[in-house]
Design an enzyme around this catalytic site. Structure first.
Site, PDB file in Angstrom:
ATOM      1  N   ASP B   7     -14.926 -18.516  19.452  1.00 56.91           N
ATOM      2  CA  ASP B   7     -14.499 -18.342  21.049  1.00 56.91           C
ATOM      3  C   ASP B   7     -12.858 -18.991  20.407  1.00 56.91           C
ATOM      4  O   ASP B   7     -12.531 -19.583  20.240  1.00 56.91           O
ATOM      5  CB  ASP B   7     -14.547 -19.710  21.222  1.00 56.91           C
ATOM      6  CG  ASP B   7     -14.784 -20.274  22.574  1.00 56.91           C
ATOM      7  OD1 ASP B   7     -13.839 -19.222  23.766  1.00 56.91           O
ATOM      8  OD2 ASP B   7     -14.325 -21.344  23.649  1.00 56.91           O
ATOM      9  N   GLU B  68     -16.219 -13.560  22.216  1.00 59.04           N
ATOM     10  CA  GLU B  68     -15.271 -13.569  23.161  1.00 59.04           C
ATOM     11  C   GLU B  68     -14.904 -12.857  23.665  1.00 59.04           C
ATOM     12  O   GLU B  68     -13.461 -12.764  22.982  1.00 59.04           O
ATOM     13  CB  GLU B  68     -15.938 -15.552  24.008  1.00 59.04           C
ATOM     14  CG  GLU B  68     -16.124 -15.391  25.449  1.00 59.04           C
ATOM     15  CD  GLU B  68     -16.459 -16.862  26.351  1.00 59.04           C
ATOM     16  OE1 GLU B  68     -17.760 -16.797  25.518  1.00 59.04           O
ATOM     17  OE2 GLU B  68     -15.255 -17.471  26.382  1.00 59.04           O
ATOM     18  N   ASP B 141     -14.500 -25.510  23.112  1.00 62.34           N
ATOM     19  CA  ASP B 141     -14.969 -24.978  22.013  1.00 62.34           C
ATOM     20  C   ASP B 141     -15.520 -24.182  21.033  1.00 62.34           C
ATOM     21  O   ASP B 141     -16.263 -23.626  20.964  1.00 62.34           O
ATOM     22  CB  ASP B 141     -13.483 -24.611  21.488  1.00 62.34           C
ATOM     23  CG  ASP B 141     -12.131 -24.851  22.203  1.00 62.34           C
ATOM     24  OD1 ASP B 141     -11.628 -24.340  23.225  1.00 62.34           O
ATOM     25  OD2 ASP B 141     -12.327 -26.041  22.932  1.00 62.34           O
TER      26      ASP B 141
END
Lengths: 189, 189
Positions: B7, B68, B141
Protein backbone atom coordinates in the site's frame (compact mmCIF):
# COMPACT_ATOMS: atom_id res chain seq x y z
CA UNK A 1 27.20 25.45 -10.56
CA UNK A 2 26.31 22.44 -12.68
CA UNK A 3 22.60 21.64 -12.75
CA UNK A 4 20.92 18.55 -14.17
CA UNK A 5 17.42 19.58 -15.28
CA UNK A 6 14.73 16.93 -15.64
CA UNK A 7 11.37 17.08 -17.39
CA UNK A 8 10.12 13.79 -15.97
CA UNK A 9 8.11 11.27 -17.96
CA UNK A 10 7.96 7.62 -18.93
CA UNK A 11 7.30 7.93 -22.67
CA UNK A 12 9.73 10.82 -23.02
CA UNK A 13 11.96 12.07 -20.20
CA UNK A 14 14.02 15.16 -20.96
CA UNK A 15 17.41 15.44 -19.23
CA UNK A 16 19.73 18.41 -19.61
CA UNK A 17 22.97 19.65 -18.11
CA UNK A 18 23.52 23.39 -17.74
CA UNK A 19 26.44 25.19 -16.16
CA UNK A 20 26.03 28.63 -14.64
CA UNK A 21 28.80 31.20 -14.74
CA UNK A 22 28.99 34.82 -13.60
CA UNK A 23 25.75 36.75 -13.23
CA UNK A 24 23.09 35.14 -15.36
CA UNK A 25 25.39 33.45 -17.87
CA UNK A 26 24.45 29.82 -18.51
CA UNK A 27 25.87 27.21 -20.91
CA UNK A 28 24.24 23.99 -22.11
CA UNK A 29 26.63 21.06 -21.76
CA UNK A 30 24.35 18.21 -22.82
CA UNK A 31 20.71 17.39 -23.44
CA UNK A 32 18.92 14.15 -24.24
CA UNK A 33 15.48 12.56 -24.18
CA UNK A 34 15.08 9.10 -22.67
CA UNK A 35 12.23 7.20 -24.31
CA UNK A 36 10.51 4.00 -23.19
CA UNK A 37 7.81 2.23 -25.20
CA UNK A 38 4.32 2.48 -23.72
CA UNK A 39 3.68 -1.26 -24.15
CA UNK A 40 6.65 -2.12 -21.93
CA UNK A 41 6.04 -3.20 -18.33
CA UNK A 42 6.09 -0.30 -15.86
CA UNK A 43 8.94 -1.74 -13.74
CA UNK A 44 11.05 -2.15 -16.90
CA UNK A 45 10.33 1.43 -17.98
CA UNK A 46 11.26 2.77 -14.55
CA UNK A 47 14.48 0.74 -14.64
CA UNK A 48 15.44 2.33 -17.98
CA UNK A 49 14.79 5.86 -16.70
CA UNK A 50 16.64 5.11 -13.45
CA UNK A 51 19.63 3.58 -15.29
CA UNK A 52 19.92 6.61 -17.57
CA UNK A 53 19.65 9.01 -14.62
CA UNK A 54 22.39 7.08 -12.76
CA UNK A 55 24.57 7.24 -15.87
CA UNK A 56 24.09 11.02 -16.22
CA UNK A 57 24.79 11.60 -12.53
CA UNK A 58 27.94 9.49 -12.59
CA UNK A 59 29.29 10.98 -15.81
CA UNK A 60 28.41 14.64 -15.23
CA UNK A 61 28.46 14.84 -11.41
CA UNK A 62 26.04 17.77 -11.17
CA UNK A 63 25.86 19.96 -8.05
CA UNK A 64 22.07 19.76 -8.04
CA UNK A 65 19.19 18.01 -9.77
CA UNK A 66 16.18 20.17 -10.64
CA UNK A 67 12.96 18.33 -11.46
CA UNK A 68 9.72 19.82 -12.74
CA UNK A 69 7.04 19.37 -10.11
CA UNK A 70 4.09 17.39 -11.40
CA UNK A 71 0.55 18.23 -10.50
CA UNK A 72 -2.07 15.54 -10.30
CA UNK A 73 -4.63 17.82 -11.94
CA UNK A 74 -2.80 17.96 -15.27
CA UNK A 75 -3.24 15.05 -17.66
CA UNK A 76 -4.53 12.53 -15.14
CA UNK A 77 -3.72 9.54 -17.38
CA UNK A 78 0.01 10.25 -17.49
CA UNK A 79 0.50 12.13 -14.20
CA UNK A 80 1.17 8.95 -12.21
CA UNK A 81 3.85 7.69 -14.63
CA UNK A 82 5.41 11.13 -14.65
CA UNK A 83 5.53 11.19 -10.85
CA UNK A 84 7.04 7.69 -10.77
CA UNK A 85 9.73 8.67 -13.30
CA UNK A 86 10.54 11.77 -11.23
CA UNK A 87 10.63 9.57 -8.12
CA UNK A 88 13.25 7.12 -9.42
CA UNK A 89 15.40 10.04 -10.64
CA UNK A 90 15.16 11.73 -7.22
CA UNK A 91 16.17 8.36 -5.71
CA UNK A 92 19.21 8.10 -8.01
CA UNK A 93 20.29 11.62 -6.99
CA UNK A 94 19.70 10.95 -3.29
CA UNK A 95 21.82 7.79 -3.45
CA UNK A 96 24.69 10.01 -4.67
CA UNK A 97 24.08 12.80 -2.12
CA UNK A 98 23.16 15.24 -4.90
CA UNK A 99 20.50 17.70 -3.64
CA UNK A 100 17.15 17.49 -5.44
CA UNK A 101 14.95 20.54 -5.89
CA UNK A 102 11.56 20.93 -7.53
CA UNK A 103 10.22 23.84 -9.55
CA UNK A 104 6.64 24.23 -10.73
CA UNK A 105 5.96 24.65 -14.48
CA UNK A 106 4.97 28.28 -13.93
CA UNK A 107 8.16 29.00 -11.96
CA UNK A 108 10.17 27.57 -14.86
CA UNK A 109 8.22 29.55 -17.47
CA UNK A 110 8.50 32.75 -15.43
CA UNK A 111 12.26 32.27 -14.99
CA UNK A 112 13.02 31.88 -18.70
CA UNK A 113 10.32 33.99 -20.38
CA UNK A 114 9.27 36.44 -17.67
CA UNK A 115 5.71 35.07 -17.76
CA UNK A 116 4.39 32.09 -15.83
CA UNK A 117 1.79 31.57 -18.55
CA UNK A 118 4.13 31.39 -21.56
CA UNK A 119 3.44 28.66 -24.13
CA UNK A 120 5.80 25.92 -25.29
CA UNK A 121 6.98 27.88 -28.33
CA UNK A 122 7.95 30.90 -26.21
CA UNK A 123 9.82 28.70 -23.73
CA UNK A 124 11.73 26.99 -26.58
CA UNK A 125 12.56 30.33 -28.19
CA UNK A 126 13.85 31.86 -24.97
CA UNK A 127 15.85 28.73 -24.06
CA UNK A 128 17.49 28.86 -27.52
CA UNK A 129 18.30 32.54 -27.07
CA UNK A 130 19.50 32.34 -23.44
CA UNK A 131 21.84 29.45 -24.21
CA UNK A 132 22.97 30.99 -27.49
CA UNK A 133 22.11 27.80 -29.39
CA UNK A 134 22.32 27.66 -33.19
CA UNK A 135 19.14 25.59 -33.53
CA UNK A 136 16.05 25.12 -31.39
CA UNK A 137 16.31 22.13 -29.02
CA UNK A 138 13.91 19.35 -30.04
CA UNK A 139 11.62 17.73 -28.98
CA UNK A 140 9.79 19.98 -26.48
CA UNK A 141 10.92 17.71 -23.62
CA UNK A 142 14.56 18.60 -24.37
CA UNK A 143 13.76 22.33 -24.33
CA UNK A 144 11.80 21.88 -21.08
CA UNK A 145 14.68 20.06 -19.40
CA UNK A 146 17.02 22.90 -20.39
CA UNK A 147 14.49 25.46 -19.11
CA UNK A 148 14.26 23.68 -15.74
CA UNK A 149 18.06 23.60 -15.43
CA UNK A 150 18.30 27.33 -16.31
CA UNK A 151 15.52 28.10 -13.82
CA UNK A 152 17.45 26.32 -11.08
CA UNK A 153 20.73 28.05 -11.98
CA UNK A 154 18.95 31.36 -11.41
CA UNK A 155 16.53 30.51 -8.58
CA UNK A 156 18.53 27.79 -6.79
CA UNK A 157 21.06 29.98 -4.94
CA UNK A 158 18.27 32.33 -3.83
CA UNK A 159 16.14 29.36 -2.65
CA UNK A 160 19.07 28.04 -0.59
CA UNK A 161 19.70 31.49 0.93
CA UNK A 162 16.01 31.83 1.81
CA UNK A 163 15.94 28.36 3.38
CA UNK A 164 19.06 29.29 5.34
CA UNK A 165 17.50 32.59 6.49
CA UNK A 166 14.29 30.84 7.49
CA UNK A 167 16.23 28.26 9.53
CA UNK A 168 18.08 31.07 11.33
CA UNK A 169 14.82 32.94 11.98
CA UNK A 170 13.24 29.78 13.38
CA UNK A 171 16.22 29.12 15.61
CA UNK A 172 16.10 32.74 16.86
CA UNK A 173 12.35 32.44 17.51
CA UNK A 174 12.92 29.19 19.43
CA UNK A 175 15.65 30.83 21.56
CA UNK A 176 13.33 33.78 22.21
CA UNK A 177 10.48 31.47 23.30
CA UNK A 178 12.85 29.63 25.59
CA UNK A 179 14.09 32.87 27.19
CA UNK A 180 10.49 33.93 27.85
CA UNK A 181 9.70 30.53 29.37
CA UNK A 182 12.79 30.74 31.55
CA UNK A 183 11.90 34.26 32.65
CA UNK A 184 8.41 33.04 33.63
CA UNK A 185 9.86 30.13 35.58
CA UNK A 186 12.17 32.58 37.28
CA UNK A 187 9.34 34.95 38.29
CA UNK A 188 7.31 32.00 39.66
CA UNK A 189 10.17 30.62 41.74
CA UNK B 1 2.87 -18.43 -4.41
CA UNK B 2 4.47 -15.80 -2.22
CA UNK B 3 3.14 -12.28 -2.80
CA UNK B 4 4.50 -9.03 -1.42
CA UNK B 5 1.57 -6.60 -1.15
CA UNK B 6 2.25 -2.88 -1.03
CA UNK B 7 0.00 0.00 0.00
CA UNK B 8 2.31 2.72 -1.28
CA UNK B 9 2.92 5.98 0.54
CA UNK B 10 5.64 8.24 1.85
CA UNK B 11 4.29 9.02 5.31
CA UNK B 12 3.14 5.43 5.82
CA UNK B 13 3.87 2.61 3.37
CA UNK B 14 2.27 -0.75 4.18
CA UNK B 15 4.20 -3.87 3.14
CA UNK B 16 2.91 -7.41 3.65
CA UNK B 17 3.93 -10.91 2.69
CA UNK B 18 1.22 -13.48 2.04
CA UNK B 19 1.61 -17.07 0.89
CA UNK B 20 -1.17 -18.79 -1.04
CA UNK B 21 -1.83 -22.50 -0.68
CA UNK B 22 -4.47 -24.78 -2.15
CA UNK B 23 -7.70 -23.24 -3.36
CA UNK B 24 -8.22 -19.92 -1.62
CA UNK B 25 -6.11 -20.61 1.47
CA UNK B 26 -3.74 -17.76 2.29
CA UNK B 27 -1.33 -17.22 5.18
CA UNK B 28 0.21 -13.95 6.39
CA UNK B 29 3.97 -14.32 6.83
CA UNK B 30 4.88 -10.74 7.71
CA UNK B 31 3.51 -7.22 7.69
CA UNK B 32 5.06 -3.85 8.47
CA UNK B 33 4.55 -0.15 7.91
CA UNK B 34 7.48 1.95 6.73
CA UNK B 35 7.20 5.54 7.94
CA UNK B 36 9.13 8.61 6.88
CA UNK B 37 8.79 12.05 8.49
CA UNK B 38 7.00 14.61 6.33
CA UNK B 39 9.65 17.27 7.01
CA UNK B 40 12.38 15.05 5.54
CA UNK B 41 13.64 15.80 2.00
CA UNK B 42 11.77 13.89 -0.69
CA UNK B 43 14.87 12.11 -2.05
CA UNK B 44 15.73 10.94 1.47
CA UNK B 45 12.18 9.65 2.04
CA UNK B 46 12.25 7.77 -1.27
CA UNK B 47 15.62 6.26 -0.35
CA UNK B 48 14.19 4.95 2.93
CA UNK B 49 11.19 3.37 1.19
CA UNK B 50 13.43 1.91 -1.54
CA UNK B 51 15.91 0.49 0.99
CA UNK B 52 13.12 -1.17 2.97
CA UNK B 53 11.58 -2.62 -0.23
CA UNK B 54 15.00 -3.99 -1.28
CA UNK B 55 15.41 -5.55 2.15
CA UNK B 56 11.99 -7.23 1.99
CA UNK B 57 12.60 -8.50 -1.54
CA UNK B 58 16.01 -9.93 -0.62
CA UNK B 59 14.89 -11.54 2.64
CA UNK B 60 11.51 -12.91 1.51
CA UNK B 61 12.13 -13.46 -2.22
CA UNK B 62 8.47 -13.12 -3.25
CA UNK B 63 7.19 -14.53 -6.57
CA UNK B 64 5.35 -11.29 -7.30
CA UNK B 65 4.90 -7.76 -5.99
CA UNK B 66 1.35 -6.39 -5.98
CA UNK B 67 0.98 -2.63 -5.60
CA UNK B 68 -2.22 -0.66 -5.14
CA UNK B 69 -2.76 1.52 -8.20
CA UNK B 70 -2.96 5.20 -7.30
CA UNK B 71 -5.35 7.56 -8.98
CA UNK B 72 -4.50 11.20 -9.39
CA UNK B 73 -8.08 12.19 -8.55
CA UNK B 74 -7.88 10.96 -4.94
CA UNK B 75 -6.20 13.20 -2.38
CA UNK B 76 -4.31 15.39 -4.82
CA UNK B 77 -1.89 16.62 -2.15
CA UNK B 78 -0.48 13.16 -1.39
CA UNK B 79 -1.10 11.37 -4.72
CA UNK B 80 2.27 12.38 -6.18
CA UNK B 81 4.26 11.15 -3.17
CA UNK B 82 2.25 7.93 -3.19
CA UNK B 83 3.01 7.39 -6.89
CA UNK B 84 6.69 8.10 -6.31
CA UNK B 85 6.84 5.61 -3.43
CA UNK B 86 5.13 2.98 -5.62
CA UNK B 87 7.60 3.82 -8.39
CA UNK B 88 10.74 3.17 -6.35
CA UNK B 89 9.25 -0.10 -5.04
CA UNK B 90 8.42 -1.22 -8.61
CA UNK B 91 12.01 -0.32 -9.52
CA UNK B 92 13.40 -2.43 -6.65
CA UNK B 93 11.29 -5.40 -7.81
CA UNK B 94 12.25 -4.92 -11.47
CA UNK B 95 15.93 -4.88 -10.56
CA UNK B 96 15.42 -8.36 -9.05
CA UNK B 97 13.29 -9.70 -11.92
CA UNK B 98 10.25 -10.00 -9.67
CA UNK B 99 7.07 -9.32 -11.67
CA UNK B 100 5.10 -6.25 -10.55
CA UNK B 101 1.32 -6.09 -10.88
CA UNK B 102 -1.13 -3.35 -10.00
CA UNK B 103 -4.64 -3.65 -8.60
CA UNK B 104 -7.09 -0.80 -8.19
CA UNK B 105 -8.54 -0.07 -4.73
CA UNK B 106 -11.94 -1.34 -5.86
CA UNK B 107 -10.45 -4.58 -7.20
CA UNK B 108 -8.78 -5.13 -3.83
CA UNK B 109 -11.96 -4.35 -1.89
CA UNK B 110 -14.04 -6.58 -4.17
CA UNK B 111 -11.57 -9.45 -3.81
CA UNK B 112 -11.57 -9.49 0.00
CA UNK B 113 -15.07 -8.25 0.88
CA UNK B 114 -17.13 -9.02 -2.23
CA UNK B 115 -17.88 -5.32 -2.70
CA UNK B 116 -15.76 -2.76 -4.52
CA UNK B 117 -17.23 -0.05 -2.33
CA UNK B 118 -16.46 -1.56 1.08
CA UNK B 119 -15.11 0.78 3.74
CA UNK B 120 -11.81 0.48 5.64
CA UNK B 121 -13.42 -1.25 8.63
CA UNK B 122 -14.95 -3.95 6.42
CA UNK B 123 -11.65 -4.53 4.62
CA UNK B 124 -9.80 -4.86 7.94
CA UNK B 125 -12.44 -7.22 9.32
CA UNK B 126 -12.35 -9.48 6.25
CA UNK B 127 -8.54 -9.50 6.12
CA UNK B 128 -8.45 -10.54 9.79
CA UNK B 129 -10.97 -13.31 9.13
CA UNK B 130 -9.45 -14.58 5.84
CA UNK B 131 -5.97 -14.81 7.36
CA UNK B 132 -7.29 -16.26 10.65
CA UNK B 133 -5.51 -13.57 12.64
CA UNK B 134 -6.05 -13.25 16.40
CA UNK B 135 -6.09 -9.44 16.34
CA UNK B 136 -6.91 -6.86 13.71
CA UNK B 137 -3.85 -5.68 11.78
CA UNK B 138 -3.02 -2.04 12.59
CA UNK B 139 -2.69 0.63 11.27
CA UNK B 140 -5.03 0.63 8.25
CA UNK B 141 -2.01 0.66 5.92
CA UNK B 142 -0.94 -2.75 7.25
CA UNK B 143 -4.43 -4.17 6.65
CA UNK B 144 -4.46 -2.65 3.17
CA UNK B 145 -1.08 -4.18 2.27
CA UNK B 146 -2.38 -7.59 3.40
CA UNK B 147 -5.57 -7.08 1.39
CA UNK B 148 -3.57 -6.25 -1.75
CA UNK B 149 -1.42 -9.35 -1.30
CA UNK B 150 -4.53 -11.53 -0.81
CA UNK B 151 -6.13 -9.93 -3.86
CA UNK B 152 -3.11 -10.81 -5.96
CA UNK B 153 -2.96 -14.39 -4.63
CA UNK B 154 -6.51 -14.84 -5.89
CA UNK B 155 -6.54 -12.67 -9.01
CA UNK B 156 -2.90 -12.97 -10.10
CA UNK B 157 -2.95 -16.47 -11.62
CA UNK B 158 -6.14 -15.60 -13.55
CA UNK B 159 -4.59 -12.33 -14.77
CA UNK B 160 -1.52 -14.21 -16.04
CA UNK B 161 -3.72 -16.82 -17.80
CA UNK B 162 -5.78 -14.08 -19.43
CA UNK B 163 -2.64 -12.23 -20.57
CA UNK B 164 -1.32 -15.54 -21.96
CA UNK B 165 -4.61 -16.23 -23.78
CA UNK B 166 -4.67 -12.71 -25.21
CA UNK B 167 -1.09 -13.08 -26.48
CA UNK B 168 -2.05 -16.38 -28.17
CA UNK B 169 -5.17 -14.84 -29.70
CA UNK B 170 -3.12 -11.92 -31.03
CA UNK B 171 -0.52 -14.26 -32.51
CA UNK B 172 -3.30 -16.32 -34.14
CA UNK B 173 -4.90 -13.17 -35.55
CA UNK B 174 -1.52 -12.03 -36.92
CA UNK B 175 -0.99 -15.43 -38.59
CA UNK B 176 -4.50 -15.25 -40.03
CA UNK B 177 -3.90 -11.75 -41.47
CA UNK B 178 -0.65 -12.94 -43.00
CA UNK B 179 -2.32 -15.95 -44.64
CA UNK B 180 -4.95 -13.67 -46.16
CA UNK B 181 -2.24 -11.30 -47.42
CA UNK B 182 -0.33 -14.23 -48.92
CA UNK B 183 -3.48 -15.58 -50.58
CA UNK B 184 -4.11 -12.14 -52.15
CA UNK B 185 -0.52 -11.93 -53.39
CA UNK B 186 -1.00 -15.43 -54.88
CA UNK B 187 -4.23 -14.54 -56.67
CA UNK B 188 -2.64 -11.38 -58.11
CA UNK B 189 0.46 -13.21 -59.41
Amino acid sequence: MRVMGVDPGLTRCGIALVESGRGRSVTALDVDVVRTPSDMELAERLMRVYTQACHWLDVHQPDAVAIERVFAQNQVSTAMGTAQAGGVIALAAGQRDVPVRFHTPSEVKAAVTGSGRADKAQVTMMVTRILGMQTKPKPADAADALAIAICHCWRGPMMERMAEAQKKAEAAAARHRQRIAEAREGSRA
